[in-house]
Motif scaffolding. Sequence first.
Motif, PDB file in Angstrom:
ATOM      1  N   UNK A 136       0.832  -1.205   0.000  1.00  0.00           N
ATOM      2  CA  UNK A 136       0.000   0.000   0.000  1.00  0.00           C
ATOM      3  C   UNK A 136       0.866   1.254   0.000  1.00  0.00           C
ATOM      4  N   UNK A 137       1.952   1.207   0.753  1.00  0.00           N
ATOM      5  CA  UNK A 137       2.849   2.371   0.819  1.00  0.00           C
ATOM      6  C   UNK A 137       3.499   2.662  -0.526  1.00  0.00           C
ATOM      7  N   UNK A 138       3.672   1.616  -1.325  1.00  0.00           N
ATOM      8  CA  UNK A 138       4.330   1.820  -2.617  1.00  0.00           C
ATOM      9  C   UNK A 138       3.386   2.474  -3.621  1.00  0.00           C
ATOM     10  N   UNK A 139       2.083   2.259  -3.464  1.00  0.00           N
ATOM     11  CA  UNK A 139       1.151   2.709  -4.497  1.00  0.00           C
ATOM     12  C   UNK A 139      -0.241   2.958  -3.905  1.00  0.00           C
ATOM     13  N   UNK A 140      -0.370   4.001  -3.090  1.00  0.00           N
ATOM     14  CA  UNK A 140      -1.616   4.205  -2.339  1.00  0.00           C
ATOM     15  C   UNK A 140      -2.687   4.915  -3.159  1.00  0.00           C
ATOM     16  N   UNK A 141      -3.324   4.229  -4.063  1.00  0.00           N
ATOM     17  CA  UNK A 141      -4.293   4.875  -4.930  1.00  0.00           C
ATOM     18  C   UNK A 141      -5.626   4.118  -4.933  1.00  0.00           C
ATOM     19  N   UNK A 142      -6.699   4.798  -4.585  1.00  0.00           N
ATOM     20  CA  UNK A 142      -8.009   4.162  -4.570  1.00  0.00           C
ATOM     21  C   UNK A 142      -8.151   3.190  -3.414  1.00  0.00           C
ATOM     22  N   UNK A 143      -9.297   2.541  -3.323  1.00  0.00           N
ATOM     23  CA  UNK A 143      -9.457   1.491  -2.319  1.00  0.00           C
ATOM     24  C   UNK A 143      -8.484   0.386  -2.702  1.00  0.00           C
ATOM     25  N   UNK A 144      -7.535   0.134  -1.830  1.00  0.00           N
ATOM     26  CA  UNK A 144      -6.379  -0.692  -2.184  1.00  0.00           C
ATOM     27  C   UNK A 144      -6.621  -2.175  -1.893  1.00  0.00           C
ATOM     28  N   UNK A 145      -7.261  -2.435  -0.756  1.00  0.00           N
ATOM     29  CA  UNK A 145      -7.487  -3.829  -0.371  1.00  0.00           C
ATOM     30  C   UNK A 145      -8.889  -4.007   0.179  1.00  0.00           C
ATOM     31  N   UNK A 146      -9.499  -5.122  -0.183  1.00  0.00           N
ATOM     32  CA  UNK A 146     -10.815  -5.494   0.348  1.00  0.00           C
ATOM     33  C   UNK A 146     -10.645  -6.775   1.142  1.00  0.00           C
ATOM     34  N   UNK A 147     -11.025  -6.726   2.399  1.00  0.00           N
ATOM     35  CA  UNK A 147     -10.963  -7.918   3.240  1.00  0.00           C
ATOM     36  C   UNK A 147     -12.386  -8.341   3.550  1.00  0.00           C
ATOM     37  N   UNK A 148     -12.756  -9.532   3.141  1.00  0.00           N
ATOM     38  CA  UNK A 148     -14.088 -10.068   3.432  1.00  0.00           C
ATOM     39  C   UNK A 148     -13.973 -11.089   4.552  1.00  0.00           C
ATOM     40  N   UNK A 149     -14.927 -11.050   5.457  1.00  0.00           N
ATOM     41  CA  UNK A 149     -14.923 -11.962   6.595  1.00  0.00           C
ATOM     42  C   UNK A 149     -16.382 -12.246   6.958  1.00  0.00           C
ATOM     43  N   UNK A 150     -16.671 -13.412   7.568  1.00  0.00           N
ATOM     44  CA  UNK A 150     -18.084 -13.766   7.718  1.00  0.00           C
ATOM     45  C   UNK A 150     -18.859 -13.014   8.798  1.00  0.00           C
ATOM     46  N   UNK A 151     -18.202 -12.450   9.790  1.00  0.00           N
ATOM     47  CA  UNK A 151     -18.980 -11.828  10.877  1.00  0.00           C
ATOM     48  C   UNK A 151     -18.512 -10.404  11.177  1.00  0.00           C
ATOM     49  N   UNK A 152     -19.452  -9.638  11.769  1.00  0.00           N
ATOM     50  CA  UNK A 152     -19.162  -8.262  12.200  1.00  0.00           C
ATOM     51  C   UNK A 152     -17.979  -8.224  13.152  1.00  0.00           C
ATOM     52  N   UNK A 153     -18.023  -9.146  14.116  1.00  0.00           N
ATOM     53  CA  UNK A 153     -16.997  -9.159  15.151  1.00  0.00           C
ATOM     54  C   UNK A 153     -15.607  -9.341  14.545  1.00  0.00           C
ATOM     55  N   UNK A 154     -15.505 -10.293  13.624  1.00  0.00           N
ATOM     56  CA  UNK A 154     -14.210 -10.511  12.971  1.00  0.00           C
ATOM     57  C   UNK A 154     -13.803  -9.283  12.161  1.00  0.00           C
ATOM     58  N   UNK A 155     -14.775  -8.639  11.518  1.00  0.00           N
ATOM     59  CA  UNK A 155     -14.447  -7.449  10.719  1.00  0.00           C
ATOM     60  C   UNK A 155     -13.822  -6.366  11.600  1.00  0.00           C
ATOM     61  N   UNK A 156     -14.398  -6.140  12.756  1.00  0.00           N
ATOM     62  CA  UNK A 156     -13.839  -5.113  13.646  1.00  0.00           C
ATOM     63  C   UNK A 156     -12.462  -5.523  14.169  1.00  0.00           C
ATOM     64  N   UNK A 157     -12.295  -6.808  14.462  1.00  0.00           N
ATOM     65  CA  UNK A 157     -10.978  -7.263  14.946  1.00  0.00           C
ATOM     66  C   UNK A 157      -9.903  -7.060  13.879  1.00  0.00           C
TER      67      UNK A 157
END
Length: 215
Positions: A68-89
């Motif tokens: 990300x530091x090399x090329x910080x343009x636009x939404x760089x990464x999408x992390x999908x996870x099954x639950x709200x709790x995991x998303x916040x962690x």
Amino acid sequence: MGEEIKDFSQLKLNSWLLAQCESMGLKKPTPIQQNCIPQVLAGKDCIGCAKTGSGKTLAFALPILQKLCEDPYGIFALILTPTRELAFQIADQFAAIGKAINLKKCVIVGGMDMIVQGLELSKHPHIVVATPGRLADHLDSCDTFSLQKIQFLVLDEADRLLGGHFDAQLKKIFAALPKQKQVLFFSATMTDALEKVQHLASDKVFTWQEEDDAG
Ligand code: ADP
Ligand code: MG
């Protein structure tokens, strides 16, 4: 067998990331981190399996933040996870490591205001951590953000995401992503579902599975 990695400095991570790990009291990368981080930095898709608590989040967060530091343009990464709790962690771990670079992250999960989330998405966060259902809702209802600049797609708890329950939402999300990207799958178990995802990754996918008895 490669030589054993004893500390984070052997992983070819930038010095600011090493400093951040040190300040968080992290001394030695866990086996999944030792094995997957160099491969992700080298541009490979990755399937990593290791039991809960083995440090899978940093196995993808550290190399993603470095890239990300090399090329910080636009939404760089999408992390999908099954639950709200995991998303916040996951978002918390990104925030802890990423504070040195003013990381902008955004959590998209159910039970929160759609309009507020839509605004956050339109402000070009670097990292979006989402549950599939709510992100799919945003793709249906909102055209103020684009996922076309995404360079990393992470499926955390991939066996649960790919077990069937999320199929319709995942189909919609995958269709909104660019073809060219690195895909990282992390899971506690290597199930049939996970074996079937190879087609989502490229043919250069690196697979690493923790042995039952590391002893
Ligand atoms: P998993 O996703 O594999 O279940 P997490 O990524 O949530 O596990 O990590 C579990 C805990 O271990 C977190 O509190 C995290 O900060 C910690 N952790 C991660 N990597 C290391 C490490 N190299 N050394 C010590 N603790 C670590
Ligand atoms: Mg995890």
